[in-house]
Design a protein around this motif. Sequence first.
Motif, PDB file in Angstrom:
ATOM      1  N   CYS A  35      -2.425   9.631  -5.960  1.00 38.86           N
ATOM      2  CA  CYS A  35      -3.614   8.945  -5.445  1.00 38.86           C
ATOM      3  C   CYS A  35      -4.784   9.927  -5.298  1.00 38.86           C
ATOM      4  N   SER A  36      -5.050  10.613  -6.389  1.00 42.76           N
ATOM      5  CA  SER A  36      -6.173  11.562  -6.473  1.00 42.76           C
ATOM      6  C   SER A  36      -6.046  12.733  -5.506  1.00 42.76           C
TER       7      SER A  36
ATOM      8  N   ALA B 199      -6.074  12.542  -2.579  1.00 41.37           N
ATOM      9  CA  ALA B 199      -7.161  12.294  -1.626  1.00 41.37           C
ATOM     10  C   ALA B 199      -6.904  11.109  -0.709  1.00 41.37           C
ATOM     11  N   CYS B 200      -5.744  10.489  -0.821  1.00 42.80           N
ATOM     12  CA  CYS B 200      -5.499   9.305  -0.010  1.00 42.80           C
ATOM     13  C   CYS B 200      -5.164   9.707   1.430  1.00 42.80           C
ATOM     14  N   PRO B 201      -5.856   9.150   2.400  1.00 39.73           N
ATOM     15  CA  PRO B 201      -5.529   9.489   3.790  1.00 39.73           C
ATOM     16  C   PRO B 201      -4.060   9.246   4.136  1.00 39.73           C
ATOM     17  N   SER B 202      -3.464   8.259   3.489  1.00 40.86           N
ATOM     18  CA  SER B 202      -2.065   7.961   3.810  1.00 40.86           C
ATOM     19  C   SER B 202      -1.106   9.028   3.288  1.00 40.86           C
TER      20      SER B 202
ATOM     21  N   LYS C 106      -2.011  12.411   3.399  1.00 42.95           N
ATOM     22  CA  LYS C 106      -2.639  13.667   3.817  1.00 42.95           C
ATOM     23  C   LYS C 106      -1.619  14.694   4.304  1.00 42.95           C
TER      24      LYS C 106
ATOM     25  N   ARG D 103      -3.630   9.214 -10.812  1.00 39.00           N
ATOM     26  CA  ARG D 103      -3.887   7.786 -10.608  1.00 39.00           C
ATOM     27  C   ARG D 103      -3.233   6.984 -11.741  1.00 39.00           C
TER      28      ARG D 103
ATOM     29  N   GLU E 237      -4.754   3.385 -12.882  1.00 37.96           N
ATOM     30  CA  GLU E 237      -5.999   3.124 -13.602  1.00 37.96           C
ATOM     31  C   GLU E 237      -5.812   3.405 -15.085  1.00 37.96           C
TER      32      GLU E 237
ATOM     33  N   LYS F 197       2.674   2.144  -1.243  1.00 35.26           N
ATOM     34  CA  LYS F 197       3.666   1.170  -0.789  1.00 35.26           C
ATOM     35  C   LYS F 197       4.286   0.439  -1.981  1.00 35.26           C
TER      36      LYS F 197
ATOM     37  N   LYS G 217       2.534  -2.560  -3.358  1.00 40.21           N
ATOM     38  CA  LYS G 217       1.303  -2.205  -4.065  1.00 40.21           C
ATOM     39  C   LYS G 217       1.627  -1.657  -5.445  1.00 40.21           C
TER      40      LYS G 217
ATOM     41  N   LYS H 174       2.145  -4.209  -8.170  1.00 37.77           N
ATOM     42  CA  LYS H 174       0.921  -4.755  -8.759  1.00 37.77           C
ATOM     43  C   LYS H 174       0.205  -3.716  -9.615  1.00 37.77           C
ATOM     44  N   LEU H 175       0.140  -2.500  -9.088  1.00 36.98           N
ATOM     45  CA  LEU H 175      -0.713  -1.501  -9.716  1.00 36.98           C
ATOM     46  C   LEU H 175      -0.103  -0.894 -10.973  1.00 36.98           C
TER      47      LEU H 175
ATOM     48  N   SER I  47       3.737   6.724   1.254  1.00 33.86           N
ATOM     49  CA  SER I  47       2.621   6.475   2.157  1.00 33.86           C
ATOM     50  C   SER I  47       3.017   6.819   3.580  1.00 33.86           C
TER      51      SER I  47
ATOM     52  N   MET J 159     -10.263   9.759  10.118  1.00 30.35           N
ATOM     53  CA  MET J 159      -9.967  10.510   8.900  1.00 30.35           C
ATOM     54  C   MET J 159     -11.150  11.390   8.504  1.00 30.35           C
TER      55      MET J 159
ATOM     56  N   ARG K 276     -12.207  15.250   6.083  1.00 35.74           N
ATOM     57  CA  ARG K 276     -11.468  15.562   4.866  1.00 35.74           C
ATOM     58  C   ARG K 276     -12.437  15.954   3.760  1.00 35.74           C
TER      59      ARG K 276
ATOM     60  N   TYR L  64     -13.067  16.322  -0.522  1.00 39.79           N
ATOM     61  CA  TYR L  64     -12.653  15.868  -1.846  1.00 39.79           C
ATOM     62  C   TYR L  64     -13.231  16.869  -2.832  1.00 39.79           C
TER      63      TYR L  64
ATOM     64  N   PHE M 273      -4.108  -5.258   1.523  1.00 37.35           N
ATOM     65  CA  PHE M 273      -3.820  -4.389   0.382  1.00 37.35           C
ATOM     66  C   PHE M 273      -4.050  -2.922   0.694  1.00 37.35           C
TER      67      PHE M 273
ATOM     68  N   ASN N 211      -5.411   2.193   4.183  1.00 35.84           N
ATOM     69  CA  ASN N 211      -6.191   3.219   4.866  1.00 35.84           C
ATOM     70  C   ASN N 211      -7.182   2.693   5.892  1.00 35.84           C
TER      71      ASN N 211
ATOM     72  N   VAL O 270     -10.336   6.021  -0.776  1.00 40.83           N
ATOM     73  CA  VAL O 270     -10.021   7.108  -1.702  1.00 40.83           C
ATOM     74  C   VAL O 270     -11.086   7.153  -2.794  1.00 40.83           C
TER      75      VAL O 270
END
Lengths: 126, 94
Positions: free
Chosen positions: A20-21, A23-26, A28, A53, A56, A79, A82, A85-86, A108, B1, B4, B6, B34, B37, B56
């Motif tokens: 997730c780049s 960079a996802c807070p989940s 961290k 990612r 994408e 998750k 998610k 779907k993704l 996550s 948060m 942070r 990037y 969905f 965060n 993100v």
Amino acid sequence: MNNEAKSTQHVKKAILMCTCSFACPSMKDINFGELSERIRLELPHDYMLLHPRLCEENGENLLADLLKDNVLYVTPACKEEKQKKLLRDGFEKAGVKMDNNWKPVSISFKNTETAFNDIKKALEEV
Amino acid sequence: MAGRDYMGIPREEIPWYPTINADLCNSCGSCLDFCSNNVFAQGELHMEVANPYNCVVGCSACANECETGALSFPSKEELVKKLHELRDKYKTTV
């Protein structure tokens, strides 16, 4: 994973980790460098990749080229619901069925240690 | 948060987060369900972006979940241009 999937004879186990780049807070609390190296050294699998990612276009193109029917893909990422779907489009592009070839692991809101243990457990289950 | 980075750039400097078209939002909450965060919150009249910098950078997956098309993001080109500007400002190597 359904019964059909369990009976499928997979030749290889691969780990496709979506960061997730980074960079996802989940995520961290995960040190992806440490996590991937511990996986490489300690867990039974055939190969692993980290991608920023997978959900994408860039990631879907990779999945379309990479995925094969005789490999079981464990995907540490967001998750599970998610992920379904993704990652669906990438699997579809590859012509590989998620039901048979895919085992999601949510990382996550985990730290490096718990993510490692959950990935280990997933590999043991498949 | 908050706080942070990037790519070495403070997250709050990067204008990447969803915008909600209030005319289109039906408050179904699919974006809230969905996103992990806490970017979204249920407002009185429609969904709201409560924590924009929890989003993100580069992620727009929630927009695909919105059945009414109420969510939008900057374009990838706009994002890249902004990151170049900020890279120069913060002199990061990325």
